[in-house]
Scaffold this active site. Structure first.
Site, PDB file in Angstrom:
ATOM      1  N   LEU A 150      10.322 -14.217 -10.091  1.00 25.84           N
ATOM      2  CA  LEU A 150      11.196 -13.726 -11.140  1.00 25.84           C
ATOM      3  C   LEU A 150      12.336 -14.723 -11.277  1.00 25.84           C
ATOM      4  O   LEU A 150      13.035 -15.008 -10.312  1.00 25.84           O
ATOM      5  CB  LEU A 150      11.720 -12.333 -10.793  1.00 25.84           C
ATOM      6  CG  LEU A 150      10.662 -11.315 -10.361  1.00 25.84           C
ATOM      7  CD1 LEU A 150      11.298  -9.955 -10.108  1.00 25.84           C
ATOM      8  CD2 LEU A 150       9.556 -11.203 -11.402  1.00 25.84           C
TER       9      LEU A 150
ATOM     10  N   ASP B 106      -3.591  -9.297   8.102  1.00 28.33           N
ATOM     11  CA  ASP B 106      -2.421  -9.021   8.931  1.00 28.33           C
ATOM     12  C   ASP B 106      -2.468  -7.594   9.467  1.00 28.33           C
ATOM     13  O   ASP B 106      -1.787  -7.267  10.447  1.00 28.33           O
ATOM     14  CB  ASP B 106      -1.121  -9.286   8.163  1.00 28.33           C
ATOM     15  CG  ASP B 106      -0.972  -8.431   6.916  1.00 28.33           C
ATOM     16  OD1 ASP B 106      -1.990  -7.912   6.412  1.00 28.33           O
ATOM     17  OD2 ASP B 106       0.158  -8.290   6.422  1.00 28.33           O
TER      18      ASP B 106
ATOM     19  N   ARG C 197      -4.706   1.421  -0.848  1.00 29.23           N
ATOM     20  CA  ARG C 197      -4.586  -0.017  -0.621  1.00 29.23           C
ATOM     21  C   ARG C 197      -4.412  -0.826  -1.897  1.00 29.23           C
ATOM     22  O   ARG C 197      -5.112  -0.619  -2.884  1.00 29.23           O
ATOM     23  CB  ARG C 197      -5.826  -0.536   0.120  1.00 29.23           C
ATOM     24  CG  ARG C 197      -5.666  -1.997   0.556  1.00 29.23           C
ATOM     25  CD  ARG C 197      -6.896  -2.514   1.247  1.00 29.23           C
ATOM     26  NE  ARG C 197      -6.679  -3.885   1.718  1.00 29.23           N
ATOM     27  CZ  ARG C 197      -7.632  -4.782   1.887  1.00 29.23           C
ATOM     28  NH1 ARG C 197      -8.885  -4.447   1.647  1.00 29.23           N
ATOM     29  NH2 ARG C 197      -7.350  -6.011   2.291  1.00 29.23           N
ATOM     30  N   LEU C 198      -3.450  -1.753  -1.841  1.00 28.17           N
ATOM     31  CA  LEU C 198      -3.308  -2.816  -2.821  1.00 28.17           C
ATOM     32  C   LEU C 198      -3.754  -4.098  -2.133  1.00 28.17           C
ATOM     33  O   LEU C 198      -3.143  -4.535  -1.154  1.00 28.17           O
ATOM     34  CB  LEU C 198      -1.856  -2.944  -3.287  1.00 28.17           C
ATOM     35  CG  LEU C 198      -1.549  -4.094  -4.259  1.00 28.17           C
ATOM     36  CD1 LEU C 198      -2.235  -3.855  -5.600  1.00 28.17           C
ATOM     37  CD2 LEU C 198      -0.037  -4.245  -4.455  1.00 28.17           C
TER      38      LEU C 198
ATOM     39  N   CYS D 171       0.827  -1.189   0.000  1.00 27.29           N
ATOM     40  CA  CYS D 171       0.000   0.000   0.000  1.00 27.29           C
ATOM     41  C   CYS D 171       0.870   1.250   0.000  1.00 27.29           C
ATOM     42  O   CYS D 171       2.089   1.178  -0.116  1.00 27.29           O
ATOM     43  CB  CYS D 171      -0.892   0.004   1.252  1.00 27.29           C
ATOM     44  SG  CYS D 171      -1.885  -1.505   1.445  1.00 27.29           S
TER      45      CYS D 171
ATOM     46  N   GLY E   9      14.851 -12.945  -6.160  1.00 27.20           N
ATOM     47  CA  GLY E   9      16.101 -13.430  -5.566  1.00 27.20           C
ATOM     48  C   GLY E   9      17.028 -12.330  -5.109  1.00 27.20           C
ATOM     49  O   GLY E   9      18.193 -12.591  -4.797  1.00 27.20           O
TER      50      GLY E   9
ATOM     51  N   ASN F 160       1.821  -0.229   5.319  1.00 28.40           N
ATOM     52  CA  ASN F 160       2.288  -0.663   4.004  1.00 28.40           C
ATOM     53  C   ASN F 160       3.208  -1.841   4.231  1.00 28.40           C
ATOM     54  O   ASN F 160       4.296  -1.671   4.790  1.00 28.40           O
ATOM     55  CB  ASN F 160       3.039   0.493   3.316  1.00 28.40           C
ATOM     56  CG  ASN F 160       3.819   0.035   2.083  1.00 28.40           C
ATOM     57  OD1 ASN F 160       3.421  -0.900   1.394  1.00 28.40           O
ATOM     58  ND2 ASN F 160       4.931   0.696   1.807  1.00 28.40           N
ATOM     59  N   GLY F 161       2.777  -3.035   3.836  1.00 28.48           N
ATOM     60  CA  GLY F 161       3.667  -4.170   4.038  1.00 28.48           C
ATOM     61  C   GLY F 161       2.954  -5.497   4.078  1.00 28.48           C
ATOM     62  O   GLY F 161       1.790  -5.619   3.690  1.00 28.48           O
TER      63      GLY F 161
END
Length: 617
Positions: free
Chosen positions: A267, A106, A54-55, A2, A381, A81-82
């Site tokens: 990725l 969360d 918000r995402l 977010c 990674g 955000n996290g």
């Protein structure tokens, strides 16, 4: 993931002008809409105003923010955000203490952890985060940032007002914060950039909460302190025990970070680091009847123009093919062309609010836009080389002997293009050396260590607190500009803390680069991938890319009103552009050579112009 923003002032009652303050919060939040395209909200208390974008990743309905809860007649409000990777453990502990949860998010776990444990809540968190809590009982705003700075949090104090946000652009919407840069900020840009001194926001009197730090803002002012730091300890495990502990910590981190209520991917470059993450993820998802989606990046015609070097010895594609076959992933190959790479330089500046890693940024920005078409969360990674000693400079005697940042040992190329007047005004060499010395002085060491092991500690610490942070900053900004959340299992604080104390002889066991990681993952990767020499994030060698950069730069130089004219030596830059192409002189890291210098200068000019930066020397 977010975006958060807000302001606090204990000499103001923001409820008296709710409409005005809500409108300002909305403007600050709107600058972060790409970080959080799914929902928005504001909160107004007596002395605090919060904004949230918000995402949606976990609990679409229950995780709305700002989240507000009451306890004993007191109000607590959170913007966050996290992502927490130990949500269940914290929730179960809080339930035993009598807490009742209304959601599965969360976000509520974090808020109730603060309500129960206060400022010590951060000690319980395993994850990536930046958050702010308004605590009506203590009459304070409490803020914290994760241990390695995966999630950003900037702030400024103007008079009695604290202004903060996930990105600098949010601060600039507040009327008291302006984009001003002084000579020390220019030293950051030209001496250290695209890295930044920990805690430095580059702009004058703007700062970033340092990784592993928390802050309390109340009527007495702002108090900042570390809640977690790397610690030097004697390593007593055998090599076999170290391999097993490393494997356990790493595999657990990867599995924890697969939690998501939306599509997830990895990725995959075919290198050791991304292959380990993808292999563990594929197996974990396969046990639940799911197939992992993977992505790799390259550039149009790169198979034609690729130039092998000690920094980049091989192309990715053959090793990606080996890995996708081995783990059975659904794979997509993404390519970026020269036009997207150059045009993306401007978007990368807008994402970061500062000039950055040039085409290393713009290409990632493009690739993330493509990934977002199908996915919202990805695992990367990143950070393995910093903690396992994978970069060439870990084995470079010149680095051991030179009191300078390993990825930027000399300032020669940078200084070549600066104006003589600017060089006279900037304490460039002294500033860079001072930041280096401050970091060396902070390095956690053991009193009993000899000079060699002490120096190895220093190099490791520099890489974790500077280079790794730079890459994490890049990753967050380019991914979140597309509403894509990236997770980095190698930055799990338990793993990094353990590896910081593992001796170099183990990391480089039997003279094998990253032997410890290879042995920890030996049974899950093909031999070809285990034996592959390190090759970093891909770059283009297409001659038309460099020609395109020169064209853009010449247009800038032909505009006498271009703001960069105040800073550069135009004649020296023209001479450089007329000389033979030079990819062999990196001025930052492994990838940023002369063409990337052109791109960096293009970004600097655009940044000065777009943000209306006021230069005060």
């Amino acid at each position: 993931m977010c975006g958060i923003a807000g302001f606090c002032d204990f000499k103001e009652d923001f409820r008296l002008a709710q409409h005005k303050n809500k409108a300002l919060a909305e403007k600050m939040g709107a600058t972060l809409r790409y970080r959080g395209p799914d929902a928005s909200g504001e909160y107004i208390a007596e002395h605090a105003v919060f904004a949230h974008r918000r995402l949606i990743v976990i609990d679409p309905v229950g995780g709305l923010q700002p989240m507000i809860r009451m306890q004993d007649g007191c109000e607590y409000a959170l913007i966050y955000n996290g992502e927490l990777y130990n949500t269940d453990e914290i929730r179960n502990g809080l339930k035993k203490l009598g807490h009742v949860f209304d959601t599965t998010s969360d976000t509520e776990v974090l808020l109730r952890a603060y309500m129960q444990y206060g400022e010590q809540c951060v000690d319980y968190l395993n994850g990536i985060f930046a958050f702010a809590v308004w605590d009506s009982l203590k009459q304070q705003c409490f803020m914290a940032r994760d241990r390695f700075g995966v999630k950003p949090l900037f702030y400024a104090v103007r008079g009695s007002t604290l202004v903060f946000g996930s990105e600098l652009k949010a601060l600039f919407e507040h009327p008291s914060v302006k984009p001003v840069i002084d000579r020390y900020g220019l030293c950051e840009i030209f001496g250290l950039g695209p890295a930044r001194t920990p805690g430095c926001g580059v702009y004058k009197d703007i700062y970033e909460l340092m990784p592993g730090y928390s802050a309390q803002f109340n009527a007495e002012g702002l108090k900042i302190a570390p809640y977690w730091q790397l610690t030097a300890r004697e390593h007593t495990d055998s090599y076999a025990q170290t391999v097993e502990t490393t494997r356990s910590l790493l595999f657990d981190a990867i599995k924890r970070q697969l939690v998501s209520d939306v599509p997830i991917c990895t990725l995959l470059s075919g290198g050791l680091d991304s292959s380990v993450v993808s292999a563990v993820a594929a197996k974990a998802l396969g046990e639940n009847g799911k197939t992992l989606d993977t992505y790799s990046f390259d550039f149009v015609d790169n198979e034609r123009y690729f130039r092998a070097s000690s920094f980049q010895p091989s192309e990715d594609r053959p090793f990606v093919d080996i890995m996708t076959k081995a783990i059975g992933s659904n794979h997509r190959y993404l390519e970026c062309d020269n036009d997207d790479l150059i045009s993306g330089l401007y978007g990368a500046v807008l994402a970061k609010d500062l000039p950055g890693m040039a085409d290393v940024d713009s290409s990632l920005l493009y690739f993330c836009r493509r990934i977002k078409e199908n996915h919202t969360v990805c695992l990367s990674g990143e950070c393995a080389d910093e903690v396992f000693g994978g970069y060439p400079w870990f084995r470079d005697q010149e680095v051991y002997d030179t009191p300078a940042f390993p990825w930027s040992k000399k300032l020669d190329l940078r200084k070549e293009v600066l104006s003589c007047e600017l060089l006279r005004k900037l304490p460039l060499e002294d500033y860079v050396h001072e930041q280096y010395q401050k970091s060396i002085a902070r390095t956690p060491k053991l009193d009993c260590e000899d000079a060699l092991h002490s120096r190895q500690r220093e190099i490791s610490y520099l890489n974790i607190t500077w280079f790794m942070t730079t890459l994490l900053d890049r990753k967050d900004r380019m991914t979140m500009a597309n509403g894509l959340e990236v997770r980095v299992p190698f930055a799990d604080h338990r793993l990094v803390d353990y590896l910081y104390n593992v001796p170099w002889e183990f990391k480089y066991h039997e003279q094998e680069v990253k032997a410890l990681l290879k042995d920890a993952a030996r049974d899950i990767l093909p031999e070809e991938v285990l034996g592959r020499k390190k090759s970093p994030y891909p770059k283009t060698y297409h001659p038309e890319y460099e020609q395109g950069l020169k064209y853009e730069l010449r247009l800038i130089l032909s505009d006498r009103y271009a703001p960069i004219h105040r800073l550069i030596n135009a004649d020296a830059l023209k001479a450089l552009m007329n000389s033979e192409s030079d990819y062999g002189r990196p001025w930052f890291g492994q990838l940023m050579a002369v063409p990337q210098m052109y791109a960096y200068l293009i970004e600097i000019n655009f940044w000065l112009e777009h943000y209306g930066v006021d230069i005060v020397l």
